[in-house]
Design a protein around this motif. Structure first.
Motif, PDB file in Angstrom:
ATOM      1  N   SER A 167     -43.449   9.540 -35.151  1.00  0.00           N
ATOM      2  CA  SER A 167     -44.914   9.784 -34.533  1.00  0.00           C
ATOM      3  C   SER A 167     -44.761  10.889 -33.669  1.00  0.00           C
ATOM      4  O   SER A 167     -45.205  11.857 -33.725  1.00  0.00           O
ATOM      5  CB  SER A 167     -45.040   8.620 -33.065  1.00  0.00           C
ATOM      6  N   LEU A 168     -43.122  11.341 -32.629  1.00  0.00           N
ATOM      7  CA  LEU A 168     -42.961  12.614 -32.256  1.00  0.00           C
ATOM      8  C   LEU A 168     -42.800  13.718 -32.832  1.00  0.00           C
ATOM      9  O   LEU A 168     -43.375  14.533 -32.429  1.00  0.00           O
ATOM     10  CB  LEU A 168     -41.269  12.413 -31.006  1.00  0.00           C
ATOM     11  N   MET A 169     -42.298  13.641 -33.882  1.00  0.00           N
ATOM     12  CA  MET A 169     -42.519  14.950 -34.815  1.00  0.00           C
ATOM     13  C   MET A 169     -44.087  15.106 -35.599  1.00  0.00           C
ATOM     14  O   MET A 169     -44.114  16.421 -35.578  1.00  0.00           O
ATOM     15  CB  MET A 169     -41.310  14.784 -35.832  1.00  0.00           C
ATOM     16  N   ARG A 170     -44.289  14.568 -35.693  1.00  0.00           N
ATOM     17  CA  ARG A 170     -45.916  14.852 -36.460  1.00  0.00           C
ATOM     18  C   ARG A 170     -46.884  14.830 -35.356  1.00  0.00           C
ATOM     19  O   ARG A 170     -47.627  15.945 -36.069  1.00  0.00           O
ATOM     20  CB  ARG A 170     -46.538  12.947 -37.082  1.00  0.00           C
ATOM     21  N   GLY A 171     -46.947  14.164 -33.588  1.00  0.00           N
ATOM     22  CA  GLY A 171     -47.061  15.157 -32.868  1.00  0.00           C
ATOM     23  C   GLY A 171     -47.666  17.066 -32.908  1.00  0.00           C
ATOM     24  O   GLY A 171     -47.976  17.148 -32.270  1.00  0.00           O
ATOM     25  N   VAL A 172     -45.626  17.290 -33.632  1.00  0.00           N
ATOM     26  CA  VAL A 172     -46.165  18.791 -33.187  1.00  0.00           C
ATOM     27  C   VAL A 172     -46.081  19.878 -34.325  1.00  0.00           C
ATOM     28  O   VAL A 172     -45.858  20.687 -34.570  1.00  0.00           O
ATOM     29  CB  VAL A 172     -44.626  19.011 -31.889  1.00  0.00           C
ATOM     30  N   LEU A 173     -45.928  18.485 -35.831  1.00  0.00           N
ATOM     31  CA  LEU A 173     -45.729  19.260 -36.270  1.00  0.00           C
ATOM     32  C   LEU A 173     -47.293  18.483 -37.428  1.00  0.00           C
ATOM     33  O   LEU A 173     -46.844  18.022 -38.758  1.00  0.00           O
ATOM     34  CB  LEU A 173     -44.580  18.525 -36.962  1.00  0.00           C
ATOM     35  N   PRO A 174     -48.222  19.037 -36.891  1.00  0.00           N
ATOM     36  CA  PRO A 174     -49.609  17.715 -38.113  1.00  0.00           C
ATOM     37  C   PRO A 174     -49.908  18.353 -39.259  1.00  0.00           C
ATOM     38  O   PRO A 174     -49.995  17.714 -39.776  1.00  0.00           O
ATOM     39  CB  PRO A 174     -50.251  18.512 -36.704  1.00  0.00           C
ATOM     40  N   ARG A 175     -49.356  19.134 -39.633  1.00  0.00           N
ATOM     41  CA  ARG A 175     -49.504  19.313 -41.464  1.00  0.00           C
ATOM     42  C   ARG A 175     -48.161  19.385 -41.959  1.00  0.00           C
ATOM     43  O   ARG A 175     -48.159  19.344 -43.297  1.00  0.00           O
ATOM     44  CB  ARG A 175     -49.553  21.180 -41.683  1.00  0.00           C
ATOM     45  N   ALA A 176     -46.857  19.391 -41.701  1.00  0.00           N
ATOM     46  CA  ALA A 176     -46.079  18.460 -41.956  1.00  0.00           C
ATOM     47  C   ALA A 176     -46.749  16.842 -42.553  1.00  0.00           C
ATOM     48  O   ALA A 176     -47.463  16.255 -42.859  1.00  0.00           O
ATOM     49  CB  ALA A 176     -44.674  18.403 -41.862  1.00  0.00           C
ATOM     50  N   ARG A 177     -46.176  16.736 -44.231  1.00  0.00           N
ATOM     51  CA  ARG A 177     -45.731  14.865 -44.635  1.00  0.00           C
ATOM     52  C   ARG A 177     -44.682  14.683 -44.171  1.00  0.00           C
ATOM     53  O   ARG A 177     -43.535  15.283 -44.408  1.00  0.00           O
ATOM     54  CB  ARG A 177     -45.999  15.501 -46.331  1.00  0.00           C
ATOM     55  N   PHE A 178     -44.742  13.852 -43.842  1.00  0.00           N
ATOM     56  CA  PHE A 178     -43.463  12.944 -43.248  1.00  0.00           C
ATOM     57  C   PHE A 178     -43.321  11.354 -44.091  1.00  0.00           C
ATOM     58  O   PHE A 178     -43.987  11.090 -44.747  1.00  0.00           O
ATOM     59  CB  PHE A 178     -43.573  12.493 -41.644  1.00  0.00           C
ATOM     60  N   TYR A 179     -41.812  11.316 -44.681  1.00  0.00           N
ATOM     61  CA  TYR A 179     -41.563  10.157 -45.211  1.00  0.00           C
ATOM     62  C   TYR A 179     -40.434   9.428 -44.319  1.00  0.00           C
ATOM     63  O   TYR A 179     -39.805   9.490 -43.982  1.00  0.00           O
ATOM     64  CB  TYR A 179     -41.089  10.713 -46.666  1.00  0.00           C
ATOM     65  N   ALA A 180     -40.354   8.063 -45.452  1.00  0.00           N
ATOM     66  CA  ALA A 180     -39.408   6.793 -44.956  1.00  0.00           C
ATOM     67  C   ALA A 180     -38.867   6.732 -46.376  1.00  0.00           C
ATOM     68  O   ALA A 180     -39.970   5.695 -46.830  1.00  0.00           O
ATOM     69  CB  ALA A 180     -40.187   5.997 -43.659  1.00  0.00           C
ATOM     70  N   TRP A 181     -37.657   5.220 -45.709  1.00  0.00           N
ATOM     71  CA  TRP A 181     -37.171   4.257 -46.163  1.00  0.00           C
ATOM     72  C   TRP A 181     -37.380   3.222 -46.526  1.00  0.00           C
ATOM     73  O   TRP A 181     -37.201   2.101 -45.594  1.00  0.00           O
ATOM     74  CB  TRP A 181     -35.488   4.486 -46.560  1.00  0.00           C
ATOM     75  N   GLN A 182     -38.904   3.009 -46.790  1.00  0.00           N
ATOM     76  CA  GLN A 182     -39.558   2.259 -46.488  1.00  0.00           C
ATOM     77  C   GLN A 182     -38.966   0.196 -47.331  1.00  0.00           C
ATOM     78  O   GLN A 182     -38.460  -1.189 -46.494  1.00  0.00           O
ATOM     79  CB  GLN A 182     -41.139   1.728 -46.690  1.00  0.00           C
ATOM     80  N   ILE A 183     -39.210   0.212 -48.427  1.00  0.00           N
ATOM     81  CA  ILE A 183     -38.226  -0.525 -49.173  1.00  0.00           C
ATOM     82  C   ILE A 183     -36.662  -0.463 -49.312  1.00  0.00           C
ATOM     83  O   ILE A 183     -36.780   0.209 -50.377  1.00  0.00           O
ATOM     84  CB  ILE A 183     -39.107  -0.918 -50.392  1.00  0.00           C
ATOM     85  N   ARG A 184     -35.788  -1.465 -48.923  1.00  0.00           N
ATOM     86  CA  ARG A 184     -34.388  -1.517 -49.064  1.00  0.00           C
ATOM     87  C   ARG A 184     -33.594  -2.005 -50.640  1.00  0.00           C
ATOM     88  O   ARG A 184     -33.752  -3.396 -49.421  1.00  0.00           O
ATOM     89  CB  ARG A 184     -33.536  -1.371 -48.176  1.00  0.00           C
ATOM     90  N   PRO A 185     -33.406  -1.437 -51.703  1.00  0.00           N
ATOM     91  CA  PRO A 185     -33.440  -3.458 -52.297  1.00  0.00           C
ATOM     92  C   PRO A 185     -31.688  -4.205 -50.880  1.00  0.00           C
ATOM     93  O   PRO A 185     -31.316  -3.140 -50.058  1.00  0.00           O
ATOM     94  CB  PRO A 185     -31.971  -1.886 -53.113  1.00  0.00           C
ATOM     95  N   GLU A 186     -31.548  -4.992 -52.331  1.00  0.00           N
ATOM     96  CA  GLU A 186     -30.602  -5.521 -50.669  1.00  0.00           C
ATOM     97  C   GLU A 186     -29.372  -5.080 -50.932  1.00  0.00           C
ATOM     98  O   GLU A 186     -28.180  -5.534 -49.929  1.00  0.00           O
ATOM     99  CB  GLU A 186     -30.369  -7.044 -51.915  1.00  0.00           C
ATOM    100  N   GLU A 187     -28.904  -4.638 -52.077  1.00  0.00           N
ATOM    101  CA  GLU A 187     -27.266  -3.936 -51.431  1.00  0.00           C
ATOM    102  C   GLU A 187     -27.387  -2.680 -50.687  1.00  0.00           C
ATOM    103  O   GLU A 187     -26.558  -2.357 -50.342  1.00  0.00           O
ATOM    104  CB  GLU A 187     -27.200  -2.961 -52.903  1.00  0.00           C
ATOM    105  N   PHE A 188     -28.629  -2.014 -50.268  1.00  0.00           N
ATOM    106  CA  PHE A 188     -28.526  -1.638 -48.966  1.00  0.00           C
ATOM    107  C   PHE A 188     -29.985  -1.751 -47.870  1.00  0.00           C
ATOM    108  O   PHE A 188     -30.023  -1.055 -46.778  1.00  0.00           O
ATOM    109  CB  PHE A 188     -29.252  -0.487 -49.356  1.00  0.00           C
ATOM    110  N   THR A 189     -28.904  -3.087 -47.439  1.00  0.00           N
ATOM    111  CA  THR A 189     -30.230  -3.926 -46.277  1.00  0.00           C
ATOM    112  C   THR A 189     -29.069  -3.151 -45.339  1.00  0.00           C
ATOM    113  O   THR A 189     -27.865  -2.826 -45.215  1.00  0.00           O
ATOM    114  CB  THR A 189     -29.753  -5.752 -46.594  1.00  0.00           C
ATOM    115  N   GLY A 190     -29.941  -2.545 -44.142  1.00  0.00           N
ATOM    116  CA  GLY A 190     -29.467  -2.713 -43.246  1.00  0.00           C
ATOM    117  C   GLY A 190     -29.217  -1.097 -42.827  1.00  0.00           C
ATOM    118  O   GLY A 190     -28.638  -0.433 -42.075  1.00  0.00           O
ATOM    119  N   GLY A 191     -28.930  -0.488 -44.372  1.00  0.00           N
ATOM    120  CA  GLY A 191     -29.001   0.841 -44.062  1.00  0.00           C
ATOM    121  C   GLY A 191     -29.472   1.974 -43.695  1.00  0.00           C
ATOM    122  O   GLY A 191     -30.596   1.306 -43.448  1.00  0.00           O
TER     123      GLY A 191
END
Length: 251
Positions: A166-190
């Motif tokens: 949210s902080l960066m989107r506010g100052v970079l309105p044309r950038a596309r932001f991504y997140a690691w939303q769905i993490r397989p079990e072996e990556f839980t907490g990663g």
């Protein structure tokens, strides 16, 4: 190599291309060595110290302004040639005497400013990087597709107490932001802990530094800049494949 030559090489390999060009132009335009004017042509404290050392040696050896400008231009050409052939070490933090490396922010800005079509950055956290933000917005103005992958905040399933996106989107309105939303079990907490910047499949900066002010200027950080060859392309393809296959999702 005498001390004068060493100072020329250290300065040419440490400061940004823009700052080096500005110093050379000032030497040519003035026709004399004016330390006060030249100090205004570089911004970072370490670059200013290298400039002071260079000018002291120039005075000792009675080097004229035109000759010093020529020495810096010649060193810059040689440095640029060899930089294209080999990885470049990048370091932020205390610099041992007799060594010369460019700092994290300088190299990050080079990668961003060098992008013409696409640019992909990843970081655990991002905030208070004003010069980086300006360069990213300028890249967007050029039509560069700017993608940024960051760790999510805790309330959105991530491991950050703050919402960097949210902080960066506010100052970079044309950038596309991504997140690691769905993490397989072996990556839980990663976490998204990779810190890279890739421009147009030809420039890749791999670093320990997050996109924060302290990481750019104050922390002890290390990285490597790769120009050309297969590794920037492979890294760019890997990041893009994470998007296309849904490993990371656009927010």
């Amino acid at each position: 190599m005498n001390e004068m030559h060493r100072c020329v090489v250290e300065f040419a390999t440490t400061v940004s291309k823009g700052a080096l060009r500005s110093v050379v132009d000032a030497l040519i335009e003035l026709g004399e060595i004016n330390e006060i004017v030249l100090q205004h042509r570089v911004t970072h404290y370490h670059s200013k110290e290298l400039l002071r050392r260079l000018l002291r040696e120039a005075a000792v050896h009675h080097i004229s302004a035109p000759r010093l400008a020529g020495m810096l231009e010649g060193a810059s050409c040689v440095v640029e040639y060899y930089q294209e052939l080999s990885p470049e070490l990048v370091w932020t933090g205390p610099v041992p005497a007799g060594t010369a490396t460019r700092q994290t922010e300088q190299v990050m800005l080079e990668v961003i400013r060098g992008a013409r079509k696409r640019l992909f950055l990843t970081s655990f956290v991002a905030y208070k990087v004003d010069r980086i933000v300006i360069a990213l917005n300028e890249a967007a103005d050029r039509g560069v597709d700017v993608k940024i992958l960051l760790e999510s905040s805790e309330d959105k399933g991530g491991n950050l107490s703050m919402d960097s996106v949210s902080l960066m989107r506010g100052v970079l309105p044309r950038a596309r932001f991504y997140a690691w939303q769905i993490r397989p079990e072996e990556f839980t907490g990663g976490s998204v802990h990779a810190k890279v910047a890739v421009a147009d499949d030809r420039l890749a900066f791999i670093t320990s530094a997050n996109l924060t002010g302290y990481a750019m200027e104050r922390n002890m950080e290390a990285g490597v800049l790769l120009r050309g060859g297969e590794h920037p392309r492979k890294l760019a393809d890997y990041l893009e494949s994470m998007v296309s296959t849904g490993v990371v999702e656009e927010l």
